[in-house]
Write a protein that holds these residues in place. Sequence first.
Motif, PDB file in Angstrom:
ATOM      1  N   GLN A  75      -9.243  14.484 -10.284  1.00  0.00           N
ATOM      2  CA  GLN A  75      -8.658  15.172  -9.264  1.00  0.00           C
ATOM      3  C   GLN A  75      -8.645  14.179  -7.881  1.00  0.00           C
ATOM      4  OE1 GLN A  75     -10.258  18.963  -8.762  1.00  0.00           O
ATOM      5  NE2 GLN A  75      -8.942  19.989 -10.509  1.00  0.00           N
ATOM      6  N   THR A  76      -7.634  14.513  -7.299  1.00  0.00           N
ATOM      7  CA  THR A  76      -7.387  13.707  -5.916  1.00  0.00           C
ATOM      8  C   THR A  76      -6.691  14.682  -4.846  1.00  0.00           C
ATOM      9  OG1 THR A  76      -6.638  11.667  -5.034  1.00  0.00           O
ATOM     10  CG2 THR A  76      -5.444  12.571  -6.901  1.00  0.00           C
ATOM     11  N   GLN A  77      -6.794  14.224  -3.731  1.00  0.00           N
ATOM     12  CA  GLN A  77      -6.017  14.757  -2.297  1.00  0.00           C
ATOM     13  C   GLN A  77      -4.892  13.590  -2.195  1.00  0.00           C
ATOM     14  OE1 GLN A  77      -9.293  16.372  -0.222  1.00  0.00           O
ATOM     15  NE2 GLN A  77      -7.868  18.129   0.005  1.00  0.00           N
ATOM     16  N   ILE A  78      -4.949  12.522  -2.782  1.00  0.00           N
ATOM     17  CA  ILE A  78      -4.102  11.573  -2.404  1.00  0.00           C
ATOM     18  C   ILE A  78      -2.662  11.472  -3.117  1.00  0.00           C
ATOM     19  CG2 ILE A  78      -3.526   8.869  -2.432  1.00  0.00           C
ATOM     20  CD1 ILE A  78      -6.443   8.501  -2.273  1.00  0.00           C
ATOM     21  N   ASN A  79      -1.575  11.605  -2.430  1.00  0.00           N
ATOM     22  CA  ASN A  79      -0.396  12.002  -2.973  1.00  0.00           C
ATOM     23  C   ASN A  79       0.247  10.553  -3.361  1.00  0.00           C
ATOM     24  OD1 ASN A  79       2.093  12.684  -3.720  1.00  0.00           O
ATOM     25  ND2 ASN A  79       2.571  14.063  -1.999  1.00  0.00           N
ATOM     26  N   TYR A  80       0.384  10.222  -4.881  1.00  0.00           N
ATOM     27  CA  TYR A  80       0.828   8.881  -5.111  1.00  0.00           C
ATOM     28  C   TYR A  80       2.185   8.723  -4.801  1.00  0.00           C
ATOM     29  CZ  TYR A  80      -4.030   9.186  -7.558  1.00  0.00           C
ATOM     30  OH  TYR A  80      -5.302   9.128  -7.897  1.00  0.00           O
ATOM     31  N   SER A  81       2.932   9.815  -4.713  1.00  0.00           N
ATOM     32  CA  SER A  81       4.261   9.764  -4.491  1.00  0.00           C
ATOM     33  C   SER A  81       4.950   9.062  -3.199  1.00  0.00           C
ATOM     34  CB  SER A  81       5.108  11.207  -5.048  1.00  0.00           C
ATOM     35  OG  SER A  81       4.953  11.291  -6.283  1.00  0.00           O
ATOM     36  N   VAL A  82       3.946   9.256  -2.146  1.00  0.00           N
ATOM     37  CA  VAL A  82       4.620   9.098  -0.558  1.00  0.00           C
ATOM     38  C   VAL A  82       3.789   8.072  -0.336  1.00  0.00           C
ATOM     39  CG1 VAL A  82       5.298  11.535  -0.745  1.00  0.00           C
ATOM     40  CG2 VAL A  82       2.837  10.773  -0.015  1.00  0.00           C
ATOM     41  N   ASP A  83       4.134   7.644   1.081  1.00  0.00           N
ATOM     42  CA  ASP A  83       3.468   6.707   1.939  1.00  0.00           C
ATOM     43  C   ASP A  83       2.059   7.026   2.342  1.00  0.00           C
ATOM     44  OD1 ASP A  83       5.623   5.126   1.178  1.00  0.00           O
ATOM     45  OD2 ASP A  83       6.574   5.108   3.219  1.00  0.00           O
ATOM     46  N   ARG A  84       1.287   6.163   2.766  1.00  0.00           N
ATOM     47  CA  ARG A  84       0.078   6.298   3.510  1.00  0.00           C
ATOM     48  C   ARG A  84       0.118   7.579   4.467  1.00  0.00           C
ATOM     49  NH1 ARG A  84      -3.695   1.609   3.936  1.00  0.00           N
ATOM     50  NH2 ARG A  84      -4.382   2.420   2.188  1.00  0.00           N
ATOM     51  N   ASN A  85       1.219   7.124   5.358  1.00  0.00           N
ATOM     52  CA  ASN A  85       1.311   8.126   6.654  1.00  0.00           C
ATOM     53  C   ASN A  85       1.537   9.399   6.236  1.00  0.00           C
ATOM     54  OD1 ASN A  85       3.859   7.236   6.109  1.00  0.00           O
ATOM     55  ND2 ASN A  85       4.477   7.594   8.113  1.00  0.00           N
TER      56      ASN A  85
END
Length: 758
Positions: free
Chosen positions: A392-402
Amino acid sequence: MGHKRSRPTSSGGTSSAQQAAKFLGISVLAGVVLAGIALPAAGALGLSAKGTAAGFDSLPGELKRPPLSQSTQILDTKGDLIATVYSRDRKVVGLNKISKPMQQAIVAIEDARFYEHGAIDVKGILRALNKNAQEGGVSEGASTLTQQYVKNVFVEEAGDDPTKVQQATQQTLGRKIKEMKYAIQLEQELGKQKILENYLNITFFGEQAYGVESASRRYFSKSAKDLSLTESALLAGLVQSPSRYDPVNDPEEAKKRRDVVLQRMADVKNITQAEADEAKKKPLGLKITQPKNGCITAVNGAGFFCDYVRQVFLSDKAFGKTKSERSKRWDQGGLTIRTTLDPKAQRSVQESISRHVYKSDDVATAVTLVQPGTGKIVGMGQSRPYGFGKNQTQINYSVDRNMGGGAGYQPGSTFKPFTAAAALEKGMSTAQSYPSPNEMPYPDVTDCEGKRYTSTAKVPNERKDEVGPYGMREALAKSINTYFVSLEADAGLCDVTRMVNSLGITKRAGGTKFGLGASFTLGVNEMSPLKMAAAYAAFASKGEYCTPVAIESISDANGKKLPVPKTQCERAMSEQTASTINTLLKGVVEDGTGQQAGLSDRDSAGKTGTTDYRYAAWFVGYTSDMAGAVWVGDPAHKRRMTNITIGGQYHTEVYGADTPGPIWKDAMSGALAGTVSPGLPTVAIKDPEKPRNDDDDHHGPGDDGGPGNGGNGGNGGDEGLFGGIFGGGDGGGGNGRGGATNAGPGTGTPETGGTGAG
């Protein structure tokens, strides 16, 4: 219950301290000290009676009561709940929506004389004073319900700041004086019923529940208006110590406390002794609803979209001038946010992802769907769920880092249509042909600031048999690298980057500037699926780019509409150019590298992309009414997609066509099921004539002559189209475009370049 007592009003020069004394029925100075209920400690504090009175009058006359933090509901475009988010789980309700037994129970156990005394309870103070004097400290507070409400206001204002919370709750003379002063103010302003309502809405009941409505739903799965006698007694008993009397963790202790409340209600004649005795025999009757807070609870795999909505709120000045203002407003909550997420599209995204990529796979996928012409994000999901556990992750791979994403992923050949669009906007033709050898040196290019980029490296095509010459249609269908670096050189790196900028892509997904050079057209700069989907949507919307949006409307707790950011649409290219790109990219899915992604029931267009060493693979495509981007790869950029199993299917090598393509096809098919999509606007395309096979005039592609004054020399072939991009020959005509079509025979050799006829 007793009747509401008449309240004193200020008159003439009567001070707040004098009003306090009037309530207490004792002198001003003694009254202030007694109000502290800590007489033994007063001397130690160095606070004289006279000084205390002066300090009392110097306090601000108005108690600032910030809006109570409440839960926020995030809804999809149909009005169905995606997730509930809150810093404090609370729903404010009126007293008419709180059961009578609940009102009686809280008054009975917390302040039985609430309706008889004023803001300050003299009898209570004297009782506490006596006990504290005996024990030599502060063991009993004697705070009225109104004073407790004031204290809770201080706690609410402190938020999650531990230092401020400590200051708001510490047992000091100064704090008690503040409580007394503001309690007097509130009794005059609000009256008993409103104070009781506010108290029941602000108080903490344990288990993350703030306010009686949330507590009722947490412990009994019902509204506060439906609370029974025993249920009300249990909740009222929690207020003194929510952790000690927690019915979930210690039901026996909770029952004892509940029965104390029931007996107190009998003592003050709210109920009869017989009713109390009967109620004490009943079990707690809990019907627990587990707290569901945050994007981790979102339905249909929309946790990452939910988090994106939060990121939009925290970053857009429409919701506050500074980040701290926006953060405070978000924590305050009480909002109803209707978003652009389409539930059918979202389900289709998640079903497609689940079918093709498992969350336990070595690599992951992310999919984003955008509506052309509006910028609305209608679907967003990924294979690794939103959370904190394994895979699992909380990083949204669909969007930019900011916006909550990562550094992004190289999009590979999905970047090539941007170069084609730039060339078409510059007046170049789809018939533009280049020799496109299987491998060639990168051409020199110049950016918009005049900086020239040179390289000794060579760029290869994917397969050995991919050797030109090619025109634009065939080069895009087969994704010919050497064609597109040549096209970029002629169109100009500056114009290509400007086209990319006009499509909403101004930097890498990680927030850094583009890496520039001749390889720019090959998609070496990391991108996010959202940026790519929104850019391709411009082709579908006749050349108009619209910024992505996730929020349709926001209402506050009172139903008032808040301003929300709207999409900004601007023309990125002419309709002719967009229609030409549509034609080219239809060819990709009809008979090019993207055939596995083609939709059978409607026009579709798109492009595959695969990076060096198979670290990432993409498919980005669209219909007239939906655009989508699919990325597959290792978020850590470590696992190459060779000899790998993804979604139960083994791959020797992963391509944009064989994994992202089918994901895109299934996601789009489900999202668009039952709808009719207008056809994509297209144009007739002229392909270049094939060169004559004449040994006297055609020497074949080679390392061509370098730039010359007025143009690039030909390679001695009869077309002269790829004249002199490399090497050092003097070029013939062609205005720096590599020679003119149908140029005559040239001189020189393939190795050195030469002079090509204009």
